[in-house]
Design a protein around this motif. Sequence first.
Motif, PDB file in Angstrom:
ATOM      1  N   UNK A   3      -3.484  -5.307   4.290  1.00 47.70           N
ATOM      2  CA  UNK A   3      -4.538  -5.398   5.309  1.00 47.70           C
ATOM      3  C   UNK A   3      -3.944  -5.179   6.687  1.00 47.70           C
ATOM      4  N   UNK A   4      -4.736  -4.623   7.561  1.00 46.79           N
ATOM      5  CA  UNK A   4      -4.294  -4.409   8.936  1.00 46.79           C
ATOM      6  C   UNK A   4      -3.851  -5.736   9.548  1.00 46.79           C
ATOM      7  N   UNK A   5      -2.705  -5.723  10.230  1.00 46.24           N
ATOM      8  CA  UNK A   5      -2.189  -6.932  10.868  1.00 46.24           C
ATOM      9  C   UNK A   5      -1.281  -7.772   9.998  1.00 46.24           C
ATOM     10  N   UNK A   6      -1.160  -7.439   8.708  1.00 44.93           N
ATOM     11  CA  UNK A   6      -0.270  -8.190   7.806  1.00 44.93           C
ATOM     12  C   UNK A   6       1.048  -7.433   7.643  1.00 44.93           C
ATOM     13  N   UNK A   7       2.090  -8.130   7.143  1.00 42.06           N
ATOM     14  CA  UNK A   7       3.397  -7.471   7.021  1.00 42.06           C
ATOM     15  C   UNK A   7       3.413  -6.381   5.945  1.00 42.06           C
ATOM     16  N   UNK A  27      23.194  -5.658  -2.961  1.00 41.02           N
ATOM     17  CA  UNK A  27      21.980  -5.457  -3.750  1.00 41.02           C
ATOM     18  C   UNK A  27      21.642  -3.963  -3.893  1.00 41.02           C
ATOM     19  N   UNK A  28      22.427  -3.117  -3.309  1.00 41.43           N
ATOM     20  CA  UNK A  28      22.159  -1.662  -3.230  1.00 41.43           C
ATOM     21  C   UNK A  28      20.711  -1.411  -2.848  1.00 41.43           C
ATOM     22  N   UNK A  29      20.269  -2.106  -1.798  1.00 40.34           N
ATOM     23  CA  UNK A  29      18.876  -1.963  -1.370  1.00 40.34           C
ATOM     24  C   UNK A  29      18.787  -1.533   0.089  1.00 40.34           C
ATOM     25  N   UNK A  30      17.665  -0.966   0.426  1.00 36.91           N
ATOM     26  CA  UNK A  30      17.389  -0.525   1.800  1.00 36.91           C
ATOM     27  C   UNK A  30      15.874  -0.589   1.993  1.00 36.91           C
ATOM     28  N   UNK A  31      15.341  -1.805   1.978  1.00 39.65           N
ATOM     29  CA  UNK A  31      13.896  -2.004   2.054  1.00 39.65           C
ATOM     30  C   UNK A  31      13.380  -1.788   3.475  1.00 39.65           C
ATOM     31  N   UNK A  32      12.192  -1.233   3.565  1.00 40.35           N
ATOM     32  CA  UNK A  32      11.549  -0.953   4.860  1.00 40.35           C
ATOM     33  C   UNK A  32      10.510  -2.026   5.145  1.00 40.35           C
ATOM     34  N   UNK A  33      10.501  -2.551   6.363  1.00 37.15           N
ATOM     35  CA  UNK A  33       9.543  -3.594   6.715  1.00 37.15           C
ATOM     36  C   UNK A  33       8.924  -3.325   8.074  1.00 37.15           C
ATOM     37  N   UNK A  34       7.766  -3.948   8.265  1.00 33.83           N
ATOM     38  CA  UNK A  34       7.097  -3.941   9.558  1.00 33.83           C
ATOM     39  C   UNK A  34       6.305  -5.230   9.638  1.00 33.83           C
ATOM     40  N   UNK A  35       6.386  -5.968  10.753  1.00 32.63           N
ATOM     41  CA  UNK A  35       5.746  -7.287  10.809  1.00 32.63           C
ATOM     42  C   UNK A  35       4.218  -7.234  10.724  1.00 32.63           C
ATOM     43  N   UNK A  36       3.620  -6.178  11.310  1.00 31.52           N
ATOM     44  CA  UNK A  36       2.162  -6.141  11.400  1.00 31.52           C
ATOM     45  C   UNK A  36       1.686  -4.696  11.218  1.00 31.52           C
ATOM     46  N   UNK A  37       0.948  -4.469  10.145  1.00 32.82           N
ATOM     47  CA  UNK A  37       0.516  -3.104   9.834  1.00 32.82           C
ATOM     48  C   UNK A  37      -0.608  -2.646  10.754  1.00 32.82           C
ATOM     49  N   UNK A  38      -0.573  -1.353  11.052  1.00 32.75           N
ATOM     50  CA  UNK A  38      -1.618  -0.717  11.856  1.00 32.75           C
ATOM     51  C   UNK A  38      -2.256   0.372  11.014  1.00 32.75           C
ATOM     52  N   UNK A  39      -3.523   0.666  11.305  1.00 36.95           N
ATOM     53  CA  UNK A  39      -4.227   1.678  10.510  1.00 36.95           C
ATOM     54  C   UNK A  39      -3.476   3.011  10.512  1.00 36.95           C
ATOM     55  N   UNK A  40      -2.829   3.321  11.618  1.00 38.21           N
ATOM     56  CA  UNK A  40      -2.118   4.598  11.728  1.00 38.21           C
ATOM     57  C   UNK A  40      -0.855   4.664  10.867  1.00 38.21           C
ATOM     58  N   UNK A  41      -0.475   3.544  10.256  1.00 38.27           N
ATOM     59  CA  UNK A  41       0.711   3.547   9.384  1.00 38.27           C
ATOM     60  C   UNK A  41       0.408   4.112   7.998  1.00 38.27           C
ATOM     61  N   UNK A  42      -0.847   4.321   7.685  1.00 39.86           N
ATOM     62  CA  UNK A  42      -1.206   4.859   6.374  1.00 39.86           C
ATOM     63  C   UNK A  42      -0.602   6.241   6.200  1.00 39.86           C
ATOM     64  N   UNK A  43       0.246   6.381   5.180  1.00 40.16           N
ATOM     65  CA  UNK A  43       0.987   7.634   4.968  1.00 40.16           C
ATOM     66  C   UNK A  43       1.820   7.494   3.698  1.00 40.16           C
TER      67      UNK A  43
END
Lengths: 115, 114
Positions: B14-18, B71-87
């Motif tokens: 949802x918009x505004x969630x991590x 952990x051989x990991x490289x996770x991507x995060x963002x604190x607050x989702x925006x509608x324009x992040x849809x991709x």
Amino acid sequence: GAGVSQTPSNKVTEKGKYVELRCDPISGHTALYWYRQSLGQGPEFLIYFQGTGAADDSGLPNDRFFAVRPEGSVSTLKIQRTERGDSAVYLCASSLISLGDTEAFFGQGTRLTVV
Amino acid sequence: AQSVTQLDSHVSVSEGTPVLLRCNYSSSYSPSLFWYVQHPNKGLQLLLKYTSAATLVKGINGFEAEFKKSETSFHLTKPSAHMSDAAEYFCVVSDREGAQKLVFGQGTRLTINP
């Protein structure tokens, strides 16, 4: 130009025909890459040029595919006797030197449809 | 040989969630790691890259990723989702000392709900 330019943006061809896809890299970039992206997949490496020479062509699927970069700038990807399975978006990228040191910039791709 | 596994083909928030997009890699050498974003009918754009400096990498548009060798990991995060992040998002590995090519994951489609 400011970015990597690919032409045409769309190409529809009949099975068995020959096609050429063109890539204009960012001016001054010595490294150039071709990738192929099938529907719902990540891009897959085809070939890498450093200057005029193909430094790594291990991703070319078969001998129907060939690429050139005669003057170390513009590159052309050539596909002979096209097959329906060749339908995909073909992406070109360029970087200043090599990937370890710098970013690769991608063009918007050529969508090839073989009918 | 290098490889990348993106653990989710589709993530919906949802918009505004991590946002959390997961990526595991395999590399024989010291890797460079990247996240690229692909908006519909647009070219691939680099979000951020890791090349052996700080393990927490900050990118554009508020995204960041943490390199965890154990952990051989490289996770991507963002604190607050925006509608324009849809991709579509791609995790990518490159062998800094060997082959000059990017190896892409299968991609994660991010959907943002209003």
